[in-house]
Design a protein around this motif. Structure first.
Motif, PDB file in Angstrom:
ATOM      1  N   ALA A 158       0.898  -1.148  -0.250  1.00  0.00           N
ATOM      2  CA  ALA A 158       0.251  -0.043  -0.018  1.00  0.00           C
ATOM      3  C   ALA A 158       0.928   1.171  -0.059  1.00  0.00           C
ATOM      4  CB  ALA A 158      -0.802   0.500   1.362  1.00  0.00           C
ATOM      5  N   GLY A 159       2.341   0.592  -0.176  1.00  0.00           N
ATOM      6  CA  GLY A 159       3.091   2.380  -0.167  1.00  0.00           C
ATOM      7  C   GLY A 159       2.831   2.778  -0.929  1.00  0.00           C
ATOM      8  N   VAL A 160       3.624   4.152  -1.484  1.00  0.00           N
ATOM      9  CA  VAL A 160       3.960   6.021  -2.800  1.00  0.00           C
ATOM     10  C   VAL A 160       5.205   5.218  -2.954  1.00  0.00           C
ATOM     11  CG1 VAL A 160       1.427   6.014  -2.279  1.00  0.00           C
ATOM     12  CG2 VAL A 160       3.856   7.345  -1.102  1.00  0.00           C
ATOM     13  N   GLY A 161       5.683   5.113  -1.690  1.00  0.00           N
ATOM     14  CA  GLY A 161       7.711   5.368  -1.969  1.00  0.00           C
ATOM     15  C   GLY A 161       7.909   6.731  -2.065  1.00  0.00           C
ATOM     16  N   SER A 162       8.041   7.679  -1.067  1.00  0.00           N
ATOM     17  CA  SER A 162       8.424   8.848  -1.771  1.00  0.00           C
ATOM     18  C   SER A 162       9.421   9.450  -1.934  1.00  0.00           C
ATOM     19  CB  SER A 162       8.046   9.733  -0.375  1.00  0.00           C
ATOM     20  OG  SER A 162       8.179   9.649   0.714  1.00  0.00           O
ATOM     21  N   ARG A 163      10.325   8.204  -1.245  1.00  0.00           N
ATOM     22  CA  ARG A 163      11.777   8.192  -1.464  1.00  0.00           C
ATOM     23  C   ARG A 163      12.502   7.926  -2.911  1.00  0.00           C
ATOM     24  NH1 ARG A 163      13.764   5.326   4.306  1.00  0.00           N
ATOM     25  NH2 ARG A 163      11.440   4.563   3.788  1.00  0.00           N
ATOM     26  N   MET A 164      11.710   6.940  -3.405  1.00  0.00           N
ATOM     27  CA  MET A 164      12.143   6.656  -4.560  1.00  0.00           C
ATOM     28  C   MET A 164      11.722   7.706  -5.819  1.00  0.00           C
ATOM     29  SD  MET A 164      13.250   3.790  -5.979  1.00  0.00           S
ATOM     30  CE  MET A 164      12.348   2.383  -5.299  1.00  0.00           C
ATOM     31  N   PHE A 172       5.257  -1.662  -7.689  1.00  0.00           N
ATOM     32  CA  PHE A 172       5.110  -1.738  -9.232  1.00  0.00           C
ATOM     33  C   PHE A 172       6.484  -1.166  -9.993  1.00  0.00           C
ATOM     34  CE2 PHE A 172       0.835  -0.747  -7.003  1.00  0.00           C
ATOM     35  CZ  PHE A 172       0.679  -1.916  -6.327  1.00  0.00           C
ATOM     36  N   LEU A 173       7.628  -1.201  -9.427  1.00  0.00           N
ATOM     37  CA  LEU A 173       8.816  -0.755 -10.656  1.00  0.00           C
ATOM     38  C   LEU A 173       9.314  -1.991 -10.622  1.00  0.00           C
ATOM     39  CD1 LEU A 173      10.476   1.819  -8.373  1.00  0.00           C
ATOM     40  CD2 LEU A 173       9.306   1.835 -10.399  1.00  0.00           C
ATOM     41  N   GLU A 212       7.185  -6.732 -12.144  1.00  0.00           N
ATOM     42  CA  GLU A 212       7.749  -5.892 -11.088  1.00  0.00           C
ATOM     43  C   GLU A 212       8.403  -6.515  -9.623  1.00  0.00           C
ATOM     44  OE1 GLU A 212       3.223  -5.088 -10.658  1.00  0.00           O
ATOM     45  OE2 GLU A 212       3.450  -4.385 -13.354  1.00  0.00           O
ATOM     46  N   VAL A 213       8.234  -5.316  -8.674  1.00  0.00           N
ATOM     47  CA  VAL A 213       9.056  -5.206  -7.493  1.00  0.00           C
ATOM     48  C   VAL A 213       8.081  -6.558  -6.660  1.00  0.00           C
ATOM     49  CG1 VAL A 213       9.296  -4.854  -4.874  1.00  0.00           C
ATOM     50  CG2 VAL A 213      10.508  -3.721  -7.487  1.00  0.00           C
ATOM     51  N   LEU A 214       6.707  -6.363  -6.291  1.00  0.00           N
ATOM     52  CA  LEU A 214       5.367  -7.539  -5.833  1.00  0.00           C
ATOM     53  C   LEU A 214       5.518  -8.890  -6.788  1.00  0.00           C
ATOM     54  CD1 LEU A 214       3.593  -7.134  -3.863  1.00  0.00           C
ATOM     55  CD2 LEU A 214       2.190  -5.613  -5.595  1.00  0.00           C
ATOM     56  N   GLU A 239      -6.727   1.416  -2.694  1.00  0.00           N
ATOM     57  CA  GLU A 239      -7.425   0.995  -4.149  1.00  0.00           C
ATOM     58  C   GLU A 239      -7.296   1.471  -4.838  1.00  0.00           C
ATOM     59  OE1 GLU A 239     -12.357   2.864  -3.963  1.00  0.00           O
ATOM     60  OE2 GLU A 239     -10.997   3.646  -2.075  1.00  0.00           O
ATOM     61  N   GLU A 240      -6.670   2.599  -5.336  1.00  0.00           N
ATOM     62  CA  GLU A 240      -6.889   2.825  -7.255  1.00  0.00           C
ATOM     63  C   GLU A 240      -5.677   1.891  -7.883  1.00  0.00           C
ATOM     64  OE1 GLU A 240      -3.902   5.716  -4.632  1.00  0.00           O
ATOM     65  OE2 GLU A 240      -6.047   4.981  -4.312  1.00  0.00           O
ATOM     66  N   PHE A 241      -5.231   0.643  -6.724  1.00  0.00           N
ATOM     67  CA  PHE A 241      -4.463   0.015  -6.867  1.00  0.00           C
ATOM     68  C   PHE A 241      -4.930  -2.137  -7.471  1.00  0.00           C
ATOM     69  CE2 PHE A 241      -0.444   2.272  -4.746  1.00  0.00           C
ATOM     70  CZ  PHE A 241      -0.367   2.782  -6.164  1.00  0.00           C
ATOM     71  N   VAL A 242      -5.755  -1.352  -6.390  1.00  0.00           N
ATOM     72  CA  VAL A 242      -6.225  -3.429  -6.668  1.00  0.00           C
ATOM     73  C   VAL A 242      -6.781  -3.742  -7.864  1.00  0.00           C
ATOM     74  CG1 VAL A 242      -8.553  -4.236  -5.859  1.00  0.00           C
ATOM     75  CG2 VAL A 242      -7.913  -2.861  -4.366  1.00  0.00           C
ATOM     76  N   GLU A 243      -6.817  -3.329  -9.469  1.00  0.00           N
ATOM     77  CA  GLU A 243      -7.884  -3.404 -10.248  1.00  0.00           C
ATOM     78  C   GLU A 243      -6.005  -4.142 -10.653  1.00  0.00           C
ATOM     79  OE1 GLU A 243      -9.806  -2.632 -14.751  1.00  0.00           O
ATOM     80  OE2 GLU A 243      -9.552  -1.400 -12.833  1.00  0.00           O
ATOM     81  N   HIS A 244      -5.179  -3.444 -10.955  1.00  0.00           N
ATOM     82  CA  HIS A 244      -4.043  -3.366 -11.307  1.00  0.00           C
ATOM     83  C   HIS A 244      -3.031  -5.137 -10.738  1.00  0.00           C
ATOM     84  CE1 HIS A 244       0.487  -3.112 -12.818  1.00  0.00           C
ATOM     85  NE2 HIS A 244       0.513  -3.630 -12.242  1.00  0.00           N
ATOM     86  N   CYS A 245      -3.240  -4.696  -9.321  1.00  0.00           N
ATOM     87  CA  CYS A 245      -2.676  -5.875  -8.534  1.00  0.00           C
ATOM     88  C   CYS A 245      -3.663  -7.040  -9.080  1.00  0.00           C
ATOM     89  CB  CYS A 245      -3.328  -6.371  -7.238  1.00  0.00           C
ATOM     90  SG  CYS A 245      -1.990  -5.138  -6.028  1.00  0.00           S
TER      91      CYS A 245
END
Length: 239
Positions: A9-15, A23-24, A30-32, A54-60
Motif C-alpha cells: 500500500a506504500g507510495v515510495g516517496s523516497r524513490m 510496481f517498479l 514488478e518488485v511485488l 484502492e487505486e491499485f486493486v485492479e492492477h494487482c
C-alpha cells in the motif's frame, strides 16, 4: 492454515518516481511479483492476502494475480492510514482463525524472501508464538540523545537489523491488535513501526529472531533498484 499478508500500500516517496515502488520493474518483473511468487510457490502457505491502495486493486488483480496465475491470492483488500492499520485490514480478511493458524506479514517491496526464510519462520512461530527474520548488524550502532550526543554503544553481536516476514500465531497477533486499538482509543500515543514491536508491547510476548539474509533488502531508493537487478541476475535466474 498458514496465510501470508503481503503489504503493498506504500507510495515510495523516497524513490522519487511517479510509480509506486512495488510496481517498479526489476529484471522484467514488478518488485511485488517476486514476493507474491515466493509465497504462492511455498508448499506450507495456504493463502495470500494482498493489502494495497484502492487505486491499485485492479492492477494487482489483473497484472499480477491473474497474469501469473497466483492461485493462492485469495483476497486483495484496501490498506489503512498507518502500516499497522494495513496489517489489521489483512488480518481481518482472514476471518475466523483456528488455534494453530499462522500468519506471515511481509513487505511487498522485499522481493528476495526465500523459501528457507518462510519455512524457518513458520516453524519458529509454531514453537514460540512470534518471530521475525533478521540479520546481524554489520556496523557499530550508537544510541544518541535528542541533541545527537552518543549515550550508549550496544554490543554488536546483540544488534540485529529486522526484516520481514514477521510471523505469528494468528490468535496472538489478533489479541495484540485488539489491545493496541483499545489503548489508542484511551490516548496511547506509542508509534508502532512493526508487528514484533506491537506483540511485545501489547501482548507481552517476546519475538524470536530467525536468520534472514543481507540480500533480503527493502526497495526504498533508486540505489536499491540497481542492487536488486544484480541480485536477480545472480540468484533468481529461474524467474
Amino acid at each position: 492454515m498458514v496465510t501470508a499478508i503481503v503489504l503493498a500500500a506504500g507510495v515510495g516517496s523516497r524513490m522519487k518516481s511517479e510509480k509506486a515502488k512495488q510496481f517498479l520493474e526489476v529484471a522484467g518483473h514488478e518488485v511485488l511479483y517476486y514476493s507474491l511468487r515466493a509465497f504462492d510457490e511455498h508448499p506450507e502457505v495456504d493463502s495470500i492476502v494482498l493489502v494495497t491502495k484502492e487505486e491499485f486493486v485492479e492492477h494487482c488483480q489483473k497484472e499480477l494475480a491473474e497474469r501469473y496465475q497466483f492461485a493462492k491470492v485469495r483476497d486483495i483488500c484496501i490498506g489503512g492510514k498507518e502500516r499497522y492499520d494495513s496489517v489489521y485490514q489483512g488480518l481481518s480478511a482472514i476471518g475466523a482463525e483456528g488455534e494453530n493458524d499462522i500468519v506471515l506479514i511481509h513487505d511487498g517491496a522485499r522481493p528476495f524472501v526465500t523459501a528457507e526464510m518462510i519455512s524457518a519462520s513458520i516453524a519458529c512461530a509454531r514453537e514460540c508464538g512470534a518471530c521475525t527474520v533478521g540479520v546481524p548488524a554489520k556496523d557499530t550502532i550508537k544510541i544518541v540523545d535528542t541533541d545527537h550526543y552518543g549515550v550508549e554503544t550496544p554490543e554488536r553481536k546483540f544488534v540485529y537489523q529486522i526484516q520481514t516476514p514477521q510471523t505469528f500465531q494468528v490468535p496472538l497477533l489478533r489479541r495484540a491488535y485488539e489491545t493496541m486499538y483499545e489503548a489508542k482509543r484511551n490516548g496511547d500515543t506509542h508509534n508502532i513501526t512493526d508487528d514484533t514491536m506491537l506483540v511485545e508491547q501489547y501482548a507481552g510476548v517476546r519475538c524470536k529472531v530467525v536468520e534472514g539474509a543481507y540480500e533480503n533488502i527493502k526497495i526504498t531508493t533508486p540505489e536499491d533498484l540497481a542492487i536488486a537487478e544484480i541480485f536477480v541476475e545472480k540468484t533468481l535466474k529461474k524467474f
